[in-house]
Write a protein that holds these residues in place. Sequence first.
Motif, PDB file in Angstrom:
ATOM      1  N   GLY A 187     -29.521   0.087   9.150  1.00  0.00           N
ATOM      2  CA  GLY A 187     -28.242  -0.454   8.697  1.00  0.00           C
ATOM      3  C   GLY A 187     -27.129  -0.415   9.736  1.00  0.00           C
ATOM      4  N   ILE A 188     -27.328   0.379  10.798  1.00  0.00           N
ATOM      5  CA  ILE A 188     -26.265   0.545  11.791  1.00  0.00           C
ATOM      6  C   ILE A 188     -25.905  -0.788  12.449  1.00  0.00           C
ATOM      7  CG2 ILE A 188     -25.753   1.521  14.070  1.00  0.00           C
ATOM      8  CD1 ILE A 188     -27.267   4.028  13.222  1.00  0.00           C
ATOM      9  N   GLY A 189     -26.920  -1.545  12.874  1.00  0.00           N
ATOM     10  CA  GLY A 189     -26.721  -2.701  13.749  1.00  0.00           C
ATOM     11  C   GLY A 189     -25.723  -3.729  13.263  1.00  0.00           C
ATOM     12  N   LEU A 190     -25.965  -4.287  12.096  1.00  0.00           N
ATOM     13  CA  LEU A 190     -25.119  -5.363  11.598  1.00  0.00           C
ATOM     14  C   LEU A 190     -23.670  -4.902  11.453  1.00  0.00           C
ATOM     15  CD1 LEU A 190     -24.874  -8.212  10.528  1.00  0.00           C
ATOM     16  CD2 LEU A 190     -25.449  -7.349   8.270  1.00  0.00           C
ATOM     17  N   ASN A 191     -23.490  -3.697  10.879  1.00  0.00           N
ATOM     18  CA  ASN A 191     -22.136  -3.203  10.668  1.00  0.00           C
ATOM     19  C   ASN A 191     -21.446  -2.897  11.985  1.00  0.00           C
ATOM     20  OD1 ASN A 191     -22.316  -3.309   7.820  1.00  0.00           O
ATOM     21  ND2 ASN A 191     -23.646  -1.524   7.913  1.00  0.00           N
ATOM     22  N   MET A 192     -22.224  -2.404  12.952  1.00  0.00           N
ATOM     23  CA  MET A 192     -21.671  -2.155  14.281  1.00  0.00           C
ATOM     24  C   MET A 192     -21.117  -3.448  14.875  1.00  0.00           C
ATOM     25  SD  MET A 192     -23.877  -1.360  17.666  1.00  0.00           S
ATOM     26  CE  MET A 192     -24.444  -3.058  17.667  1.00  0.00           C
ATOM     27  N   ILE A 193     -21.858  -4.550  14.720  1.00  0.00           N
ATOM     28  CA  ILE A 193     -21.407  -5.837  15.258  1.00  0.00           C
ATOM     29  C   ILE A 193     -20.090  -6.257  14.598  1.00  0.00           C
ATOM     30  CG2 ILE A 193     -21.981  -8.293  15.422  1.00  0.00           C
ATOM     31  CD1 ILE A 193     -23.641  -6.679  17.260  1.00  0.00           C
ATOM     32  N   ILE A 194     -19.996  -6.044  13.284  1.00  0.00           N
ATOM     33  CA  ILE A 194     -18.762  -6.398  12.587  1.00  0.00           C
ATOM     34  C   ILE A 194     -17.594  -5.561  13.128  1.00  0.00           C
ATOM     35  CG2 ILE A 194     -17.596  -6.336  10.336  1.00  0.00           C
ATOM     36  CD1 ILE A 194     -20.383  -6.928   9.094  1.00  0.00           C
ATOM     37  N   PHE A 195     -17.845  -4.267  13.345  1.00  0.00           N
ATOM     38  CA  PHE A 195     -16.784  -3.407  13.884  1.00  0.00           C
ATOM     39  C   PHE A 195     -16.398  -3.819  15.301  1.00  0.00           C
ATOM     40  CE2 PHE A 195     -18.061   0.017  10.729  1.00  0.00           C
ATOM     41  CZ  PHE A 195     -16.900  -0.134   9.993  1.00  0.00           C
ATOM     42  N   ILE A 196     -17.396  -4.142  16.130  1.00  0.00           N
ATOM     43  CA  ILE A 196     -17.092  -4.554  17.505  1.00  0.00           C
ATOM     44  C   ILE A 196     -16.194  -5.786  17.478  1.00  0.00           C
ATOM     45  CG2 ILE A 196     -18.082  -5.563  19.609  1.00  0.00           C
ATOM     46  CD1 ILE A 196     -20.386  -3.664  19.382  1.00  0.00           C
ATOM     47  N   ALA A 197     -16.549  -6.744  16.599  1.00  0.00           N
ATOM     48  CA  ALA A 197     -15.736  -7.953  16.491  1.00  0.00           C
ATOM     49  C   ALA A 197     -14.317  -7.605  16.085  1.00  0.00           C
ATOM     50  CB  ALA A 197     -16.366  -8.909  15.478  1.00  0.00           C
ATOM     51  N   ALA A 198     -14.170  -6.690  15.137  1.00  0.00           N
ATOM     52  CA  ALA A 198     -12.830  -6.324  14.660  1.00  0.00           C
ATOM     53  C   ALA A 198     -12.043  -5.597  15.749  1.00  0.00           C
ATOM     54  CB  ALA A 198     -12.947  -5.448  13.417  1.00  0.00           C
ATOM     55  N   ILE A 199     -12.724  -4.709  16.506  1.00  0.00           N
ATOM     56  CA  ILE A 199     -12.034  -3.966  17.572  1.00  0.00           C
ATOM     57  C   ILE A 199     -11.512  -4.931  18.631  1.00  0.00           C
ATOM     58  CG2 ILE A 199     -12.362  -2.329  19.469  1.00  0.00           C
ATOM     59  CD1 ILE A 199     -14.362  -0.837  17.685  1.00  0.00           C
ATOM     60  N   LYS A 200     -12.328  -5.959  18.933  1.00  0.00           N
ATOM     61  CA  LYS A 200     -11.911  -6.941  19.932  1.00  0.00           C
ATOM     62  C   LYS A 200     -10.654  -7.687  19.485  1.00  0.00           C
ATOM     63  CE  LYS A 200     -15.929  -8.073  22.726  1.00  0.00           C
ATOM     64  NZ  LYS A 200     -16.232  -6.749  23.022  1.00  0.00           N
ATOM     65  N   GLY A 201     -10.413  -7.715  18.181  1.00  0.00           N
ATOM     66  CA  GLY A 201      -9.255  -8.430  17.667  1.00  0.00           C
ATOM     67  C   GLY A 201      -7.951  -7.635  17.732  1.00  0.00           C
TER      68      GLY A 201
END
Lengths: 294, 284
Positions: free
Chosen positions: A171-185
């Motif tokens: 479960g880590i992967g998908l949520n990590m990607i969402i967080f990375i996208a949000a951090i970049k914002g």
Amino acid sequence: MKGSSQKLAPYLFIGPSIILLTLFSLLPILLALVISFTDMDLSGLVNYDHIRFLGLENYKNVLIDPSFLKSIGNTLFFVIIGVPLVLLFSLSIAILINMGKSRAFKVFRVVFYLPSVTNVVAVAVVWSYLYNPTLGLFNYVLGMMNLDPVPWLTDPTMAKISLILLAVWRGIGLNMIIFIAAIKGIPGSYYEAAQLDGANTWQQIRYITLPQLRYAIFFVSITTMIGWLQFFEEPFVMTKGKPLDGTLSASLFIYNNGFQFSKFGYAAAGSFILFFAIIAVTLIQFRLQNKAES
Amino acid sequence: MKTAVQQAHANSRSGEKTFQWFVAILLTVGGLLMVLPFAWMILSSFKTESEVTQIPPTIWPQHFTLDNFKTLFDSMAFGTYLTNTLVIVLASFFGLFLNAMAGYGFAKFKFKGKGFLFYLVLATMMVPGQVTMIPVYLILNQMGLTNTMMGIVLPGLVGAFAIFLFRQFMSDIPEELLEATRLDGAGEFRTFLQIVLPISTPILAVQAILTFIGGWNSFLWPLIIANDEKLYTLSVGLSLLKGQNESQFALQMAGSTFMVVPIMIIFIVFQKYIIENYTISGIK
């Protein structure tokens, strides 16, 4: 002439999808509701005359079914331990990856995302082997460190934790990607200002990153929780709900009653109770979120 | 004074460097734990059955063998499972086309009931599979489609999430471009095929990869609908293999490797598209 084709065109474009979604998503909800009030089973499937209307009897019975209550308890166990773990790991890893200045850090995105895209059955088969009490790698490594073997899948409580470990890993992967996208914002100027004020890395995370990620954290916790409430494949492939119903999830209970025992009506009632539980928990989450906002 | 500042700067730079190393090491350890099960799976799939049950376990295969993979195809029906899985993948690409059409319809046309229908589509996203599972089975049974490829494929053909993504992307296509093609006398469907789809390549690429992964991994629905082994997918076959050959771990690892490695390769090759897509939608 052209006007009429213009009018018809959008319906032709959306038509096939609407028909399929109606047939296989919307209509089934209504149907499930009707079935849940009946004693529909295999004989009812062959001859509709065999179907009796039961009213709320299925709901009453399923709510006192020890096996169902156990599955609800297990599901809550999965949710209460699994959701925070997934949140904690995916968020920490996203923050760490984002701290990396080198391009090489992009490799980590792929590495941590990989388990999410791979087949759940294959992964469950592999982990069953890793968890094997005598041949498994995990107990061998523990043995090398002079630790006692762990009854990974043979103890009711430990088996739940073992399934959680596997599901967190996935479960880590998908949520990590969402967080990375949000951090970049998050605007870089926030961090620059904080650095001028002498804030250290931890303070920047605590006072800029985490508050800015509030919405992403909320989104991930809701979707993750709904996912865990429907936990199915891992227990289905690895443990079949054993030992002693220790890993029987609510979804597995519904599947077993519907497709193993062909008690369609009974299973449908169970599925509606799960559905309402999911809606209730989601609404509570929204409430809490709104309260925290104001 | 100046030197003190320079000193502080140098300190913070070396501190920064140490910190970068610390983060990298932390992530590497975590990353190794993430890939460990895959590494163990792939290595074990090339071992003999006796080596897999050997204690202490070997890491690298002592006698490298392809026998496990041969068994999958010779004694088990993995060839059939593979064909079925590929048929499902192909069908899901047709579904992708339908999703794109629906996305375009919602993005670029004004029509009666548009808002209502779109909410209807979004509503289907919130329904848990457990609730619809039994009625969908009954509907397919009524249509005489249980135990057929059609019955496996049909319910998952279109999806609200994909329609939603297509609509978002296609809303940004300039209206003038579509008007120009219409003035040239192209029909609505030709405009869609020759103008809209080519412009939508980025979102199509993402969706195509996700569709492939989804189709390749499809498990629960084929399991429910297919009684006949001739219709099993790789996932269903693999879970069957696990049930029937509980102690043959090398064979199980070969089956898992066969399922996982193609997806790994496709994902690693195309990961940029998927990950960037999330990044884009995250910023918006």
